[in-house]
Design an enzyme around this catalytic site. Structure first.
Site, PDB file in Angstrom:
ATOM      1  N   ALA A   1     -61.968  -8.169  66.281  1.00 59.01           N
ATOM      2  CA  ALA A   1     -62.103  -9.162  65.218  1.00 59.01           C
ATOM      3  C   ALA A   1     -63.592  -9.394  65.024  1.00 59.01           C
ATOM      4  O   ALA A   1     -64.291  -9.812  65.965  1.00 59.01           O
ATOM      5  CB  ALA A   1     -61.399 -10.461  65.611  1.00 59.01           C
TER       6      ALA A   1
ATOM      7  N   GLU B   1     -29.589   8.651  68.331  1.00 58.59           N
ATOM      8  CA  GLU B   1     -28.428   9.335  67.776  1.00 58.59           C
ATOM      9  C   GLU B   1     -27.133   8.780  68.352  1.00 58.59           C
ATOM     10  O   GLU B   1     -26.139   8.619  67.635  1.00 58.59           O
ATOM     11  CB  GLU B   1     -28.521  10.841  68.065  1.00 58.59           C
ATOM     12  CG  GLU B   1     -29.713  11.536  67.424  1.00 58.59           C
ATOM     13  CD  GLU B   1     -30.918  11.600  68.334  1.00 58.59           C
ATOM     14  OE1 GLU B   1     -31.633  12.607  68.287  1.00 58.59           O
ATOM     15  OE2 GLU B   1     -31.158  10.621  69.106  1.00 58.59           O
TER      16      GLU B   1
ATOM     17  N   HIS C   1     -29.865   7.164  73.411  1.00 57.30           N
ATOM     18  CA  HIS C   1     -30.844   7.556  72.403  1.00 57.30           C
ATOM     19  C   HIS C   1     -30.399   7.079  71.017  1.00 57.30           C
ATOM     20  O   HIS C   1     -29.271   6.615  70.834  1.00 57.30           O
ATOM     21  CB  HIS C   1     -31.032   9.071  72.408  1.00 57.30           C
ATOM     22  CG  HIS C   1     -31.802   9.559  73.597  1.00 57.30           C
ATOM     23  ND1 HIS C   1     -32.201  10.865  73.728  1.00 57.30           N
ATOM     24  CD2 HIS C   1     -32.260   8.908  74.715  1.00 57.30           C
ATOM     25  CE1 HIS C   1     -32.866  11.009  74.871  1.00 57.30           C
ATOM     26  NE2 HIS C   1     -32.905   9.835  75.486  1.00 57.30           N
TER      27      HIS C   1
ATOM     28  N   TRP D   1     -62.058 -19.268  66.239  1.00 57.98           N
ATOM     29  CA  TRP D   1     -61.442 -18.030  65.777  1.00 57.98           C
ATOM     30  C   TRP D   1     -62.323 -17.444  64.684  1.00 57.98           C
ATOM     31  O   TRP D   1     -62.702 -18.130  63.742  1.00 57.98           O
ATOM     32  CB  TRP D   1     -60.032 -18.260  65.231  1.00 57.98           C
ATOM     33  CG  TRP D   1     -59.086 -18.766  66.281  1.00 57.98           C
ATOM     34  CD1 TRP D   1     -58.627 -20.025  66.428  1.00 57.98           C
ATOM     35  CD2 TRP D   1     -58.451 -17.999  67.301  1.00 57.98           C
ATOM     36  NE1 TRP D   1     -57.738 -20.110  67.472  1.00 57.98           N
ATOM     37  CE2 TRP D   1     -57.616 -18.871  68.034  1.00 57.98           C
ATOM     38  CE3 TRP D   1     -58.509 -16.659  67.672  1.00 57.98           C
ATOM     39  CZ2 TRP D   1     -56.851 -18.441  69.114  1.00 57.98           C
ATOM     40  CZ3 TRP D   1     -57.745 -16.239  68.732  1.00 57.98           C
ATOM     41  CH2 TRP D   1     -56.924 -17.118  69.441  1.00 57.98           C
TER      42      TRP D   1
END
Length: 334
Positions: free
Chosen positions: A155, A53, A51, A171
């Protein structure tokens, strides 16, 4: 911005490095500060691995009494595939912990904080809470509902079209917007499209560059050509073709451990997701261009009556080169 907020912002940035890599665990970042300076950093890199930590603290041989550990999510307090992080924090003698948000799992929420406080650790919670909660929203949704978090990306032209009358969409938006979409793909566990989009565009749906990510591709519908890229490329074994109700599909994906699903269309699938109430976040990449009435509408051909139309809350607006990105959330009925 306070000092605590400044350090937590850095921890959040670290956590985002793990997005798209940690399922079914959430992305988490951690850093250790001593005498006002960062002396160690870490983030959760993959499920089953150490993890945040642990990745942070393992690099520090000695920790002073004044050191402060910043972590974006409440440290775990139970044995799973890895030992509890609360045990490690206490073993290393850390006396000060600053946390972004509590664990959303009702079984664990607040338990790690209580264990630390009972052991005499000074714990501060809720620093940059909104951003910390947004970071783990996909994890929280799956924990609380069994369903993945769904981002719908479209889009569009300024008149709400996602393709011309022939179905061509490459595009509509420019390179900066398309680069942002690659970031979204890298943060998701799966990219979802309709079978019609596969037939028309034959997309790969893989992020470029990948940066270690290989999200699953989910195709909804039938008649997917066997020569399609999603069925023949290097990640073909990470493609699912599913033909069921969207709610059943999402529940199946939740059962498989998926946290975040990015839907990239087309319009009929987008409209169906909205009607089913399955969209958690809308991301509209809008180009300053017009296609007119013959273009493909962003939510398909079915419409709503004015009194019943879905309503959204605008959240952010940002420039992406010549385009704009509008982020919004659904208005849920109380």
């Amino acid at each position: 911005m306070s000092l605590h907020e400044s350090f937590m912002q850095r921890a959040l940035a670290l956590a985002r490095r793990g997005e798209g890599l940690t399922r079914p665990n959430p992305p988490v970042g951690a850093l250790l500060v001593q005498n006002g300076k960062i002396i160690a950093e870490g983030f959760h890199k993959k499920a089953g691995g150490p993890h945040a930590e642990v990745n942070c603290l393992r690099t520090v041989p000695a920790i002073g009494q004044s050191a402060v550990l910043y972590v974006t999510l409440e440290p775990c307090s139970t044995q799973g595939r890895t030992p509890p992080c609360t045990d490690l924090i206490l073993e290393r003698g850390i006396r000060h912990v600053v946390i972004g948000t509590k664990d959303p799992n009702p079984v664990h929420a607040g338990r790690g904080i209580r264990l630390l406080r009972r052991a005499g650790v000074d714990v501060i919670t809720g620093v940059c809470r909104a951003e910390a909660e947004a970071l783990i929203a996909p994890f929280a949704k799956r924990i609380l509902t069994g369903m993945p978090y769904v981002t719908l990306k479209l889009a569009i032209t300024i008149d709400g079209r996602i393709a011309d009358e022939s179905g061509r969409s490459r595009w509509i938006t420019g390179p900066q917007a398309r680069s942002k979409v690659q970031e979204l793909r890298r943060s998701a566990d799966a990219v979802l499209v309709g079978a019609g989009t596969v037939r028309m565009d034959n997309p790969s749906l893989l992020p470029r560059p990948a940066r270690g990510r290989s999200p699953w591709r989910i195709v909804v519908g039938t008649d997917v050509p066997p020569e399609s890229r999603v069925l023949t490329d290097e990640a073909a074994d990470r493609t699912l073709v599913m033909n069921d109700s969207l709610e059943k599909i999402m529940r199946d994906l939740g059962n498989r451990g998926f946290l975040h699903v990015l839907c990239e269309g087309g319009g009929e699938l987008a409209g169906s997701l909205v009607r089913a109430g399955l969209v958690d976040r809308f991301m509209f990449f809008m180009a300053p261009s017009i296609l007119g009435g013959g273009g493909v509408p962003m939510f398909g051909k079915k419409s709503w009556r004015l009194a019943d139309m879905p309503r959204l809350n605008f959240q952010t607006l940002e420039r992406c080169g010549k385009d704009v990105l509008i982020t919004a959330g659904p208005v849920r009925e109380e």
